[in-house]
Design an enzyme around this catalytic site. Structure first.
Site, PDB file in Angstrom:
ATOM      1  N   HIS A 198      -0.517  -1.721  -3.286  1.00  9.49           N
ATOM      2  CA  HIS A 198      -0.917  -1.118  -2.020  1.00  9.49           C
ATOM      3  C   HIS A 198      -1.261   0.370  -2.136  1.00  9.49           C
ATOM      4  O   HIS A 198      -1.866   0.939  -1.239  1.00  9.49           O
ATOM      5  CB  HIS A 198       0.156  -1.335  -0.937  1.00  9.49           C
ATOM      6  CG  HIS A 198       1.396  -0.526  -1.079  1.00  9.49           C
ATOM      7  ND1 HIS A 198       2.553  -1.027  -1.639  1.00  9.49           N
ATOM      8  CD2 HIS A 198       1.690   0.751  -0.733  1.00  9.49           C
ATOM      9  CE1 HIS A 198       3.495  -0.103  -1.607  1.00  9.49           C
ATOM     10  NE2 HIS A 198       2.992   0.996  -1.072  1.00  9.49           N
ATOM     11  N   ASP A 232       2.722  -7.009  -5.708  1.00 12.15           N
ATOM     12  CA  ASP A 232       2.513  -5.609  -5.315  1.00 12.15           C
ATOM     13  C   ASP A 232       2.564  -4.696  -6.536  1.00 12.15           C
ATOM     14  O   ASP A 232       3.209  -3.645  -6.533  1.00 12.15           O
ATOM     15  CB  ASP A 232       3.541  -5.162  -4.265  1.00 12.15           C
ATOM     16  CG  ASP A 232       3.123  -3.862  -3.564  1.00 12.15           C
ATOM     17  OD1 ASP A 232       1.933  -3.492  -3.674  1.00 12.15           O
ATOM     18  OD2 ASP A 232       3.986  -3.209  -2.948  1.00 12.15           O
ATOM     19  N   SER A 270       5.743   5.338  -3.188  1.00 16.69           N
ATOM     20  CA  SER A 270       5.312   4.026  -3.688  1.00 16.69           C
ATOM     21  C   SER A 270       4.662   4.117  -5.053  1.00 16.69           C
ATOM     22  O   SER A 270       3.801   4.974  -5.292  1.00 16.69           O
ATOM     23  CB  SER A 270       4.319   3.397  -2.707  1.00 16.69           C
ATOM     24  OG  SER A 270       4.979   2.922  -1.569  1.00 16.69           O
TER      25      SER A 270
END
Length: 541
Positions: free
Chosen positions: A268, A301, A383
């Site tokens: 992402h 992910d 992230s």
């Protein structure tokens, strides 16, 4: 659950003690040579010491009282004396041949022809046998170390009148006793002077701490400290900026995976740049490189990008073993929360095998993980960054946070850290990354059955039909060969309790295709157990 879709002295000189300094004993030879005492300081005459048997020992300084000093016997020779500060009345040393050196803080010059010698300083003596405490400035300044005896009380008081000891027979012994006594009082005076200075500083600044040197020397940090781990890991951590063809994008983090320039991060983080977008990676030293996407896996992910014109001195971070991680282990997270690059936070592993479903920003819960849970502060921008153990080994990729908004797991609201962050175990991420580098496509383990994604169902229930009306149990697949049917509720995979469909998917994806697992399921109120071999699926579609 929200993923972090990144959007956007000098030392102070001790002042003179407040008690009155002594002046030289009047004598024909010294009167014309002795310099005047310090300007502005009150002076009182020093009592003449009797000469018989005591080698002309000088008395201590103090305030004169009526009838003092007592008359002494006629002096046969003038005694040279030099003015000194009130804290330092030196004792007489009759056989010394060297000149007297002033012991005052101001360094007054010695009197010409003087036979005085500065005695060695003794350990401060604040109470003599048979005497009370010495209180500096008891009758004058009214302050001292602890204000002992200030304003009255029993005991010898520094700065008050001094009782001259009776003469004793013998020359050297009397001089020695006088010298020891004066040295003790001098030491006590110095201690009192320091006490007075500290007390005064306390009154002015509220602190009694004496400043030390500010140089500090070289600071060496053990490699096992957080600072040591961060110093080694930061140079191999990058801040990633992803921009779509329309100009939209965000910021995330990644870290060096190998010496060829591959960077491991979250899907992402780079999703905006998948179709014709732009990627850059910036190191802590400010060096910035353009990058391209090698492969990405929505379900895991995980994504791998590669630096263009990668430097030859890349240092990959050491990968740990996430299977060996225990609850309570220390953790260190590195990332760019809210765009603040090279931020280091710490915490512990607060849980393992936490089922997490997260979003890539498209509004669908498309990734599942059996995550490492940590209370290290993780925010949007962290992230893709490394989650390290206390030795600096990567044990996970920081991927998601629990949000106070957005409906819990799968929520899209970007709020700050509340102490619940989730990381993809590095054992799983490593396998995915190797597949992406090798083929550009992810490979998923599977059981060949479609399960409900609803939570709170007490297990993973095999649905009646799959998406698009297909059979929920793939014909000839692992589940079909194991005898599983629609309506069965899977409650365990090996020893892991399964409480929902996302939990089952996340747990299956911690394995690799070809692994053998044991499935426990319920059918018509009865519990059954069956072994099966996991199949494989390539790509995200």
């Amino acid at each position: 659950m929200s993923t972090e879709n990144e959007g956007k002295s000098e030392g102070t000189q001790v002042p003179p003690a407040p008690s009155a300094p002594p002046v030289p004993v009047e004598s024909p030879s010294a009167a014309s040579q002795a310099p005047a005492p310090d300007a502005g300081a009150p002076t009182t005459p020093l009592p003449a010491a009797p000469d018989a048997g005591r080698a002309g020992a000088a008395g201590t300084a103090g305030a004169p009282e009526e009838g003092w000093p007592p008359p002494g016997p006629p002096r046969t020779a003038p005694a040279a004396s030099a003015p000194v500060d009130g804290d330092w009345p030196p004792p007489a040393v009759p056989h010394a041949s060297s000149g007297y050196e002033s012991a005052s803080p101001h360094g007054g010059p010695p009197a010409p022809g003087s036979d005085w010698q500065n005695p060695p300083q003794a350990t401060p003596l604040y109470a003599e046998a048979g005497a009370g405490p010495h209180a500096y400035g008891a009758a004058g300044a009214g302050a001292g170390a602890g204000d002992a005896g200030a304003g009255g009380g029993s005991g010898t008081v520094w700065g008050a009148s001094y009782q001259q000891p009776a003469p004793k027979p013998g020359r050297g012994r009397g001089g020695l006793v006088a010298a020891v006594l004066v040295a003790a009082l001098v030491a006590g005076g110095l201690g009192g002077g320091l006490g007075y200075t500290l007390a005064r500083n306390d009154d002015n600044s509220g602190s009694t701490t004496v400043s030390a040197s500010t140089s500090g020397g070289d600071v060496k940090r053990d490699p096992g400290t957080v600072a040591g781990v961060a110093a080694r890991a930061l140079p191999s951590t990058v801040t990633i900026e992803a921009e779509s063809s329309s100009g939209e994008g965000g910021t995330g983090t990644g870290f060096v995976f190998d010496t060829q320039g591959h960077i491991l991060t979250n899907n992402h983080v780079v999703a905006e740049a998948v179709n014709g977008g732009k990627l850059t990676a910036t190191f802590p030293d400010g060096k910035k490189y353009n990058a391209e996407i090698v492969g990405h896996a929505k379900g895991y992910d995980v994504a791998v990008i590669k630096l263009k014109n990668a430097p030859s001195d890349l240092k990959p971070l050491t990968l740990g073993n996430s299977d060996k991680v225990a609850v309570g282990d220390s953790t260190i997270a590195i990332g760019a929360p809210f765009g603040l690059s090279n931020t280091v936070t710490t915490g512990i592993i607060s849980a393992k095998n936490r089922p997490v479903a997260s979003s890539d920003g498209s509004g669908s819960s498309s990734s599942y993980m059996s995550a490492l849970q940590t209370d290290a502060s993780i925010n949007p921008g962290n992230s893709g960054g490394p989650l390290l153990d206390a030795s600096g080994n990567v044990i996970g990729i920081n991927s998601a946070i629990q949000s106070t908004g957005g409906g819990g797991l799968g929520g899209t609201t970007q709020s700050g850290s509340i102490g619940l962050g989730f990381a993809i175990p590095i054992n799983q991420a490593k396998y995915v990354a190797q597949q992406l580098i090798k083929t550009g496509e992810p490979v998923y383990a599977k059981i060949g059955a479609s399960v409900s994604l609803q939570e709170g169902s007490g297990g993973a229930k095999i649905t009646d039909t799959a998406e698009g009306g297909a059979s929920a149990v793939e014909t000839g697949g692992p589940a079909d060969r194991a005898g599983l049917k629609p309506g069965d509720v899977i409650t365990k995979l090996d020893d892991m309790v399964i409480d929902s469909g996302p939990t089952l998917i996340g747990e299956i994806w911690t394995h690799q295709p070809g692994d053998k697992v044991t499935i426990t399921y319920e059918r018509s109120g009865k519990t059954h157990t069956v072994d099966l071999t996991l199949g494989s699926r390539k790509g995200d579609n």
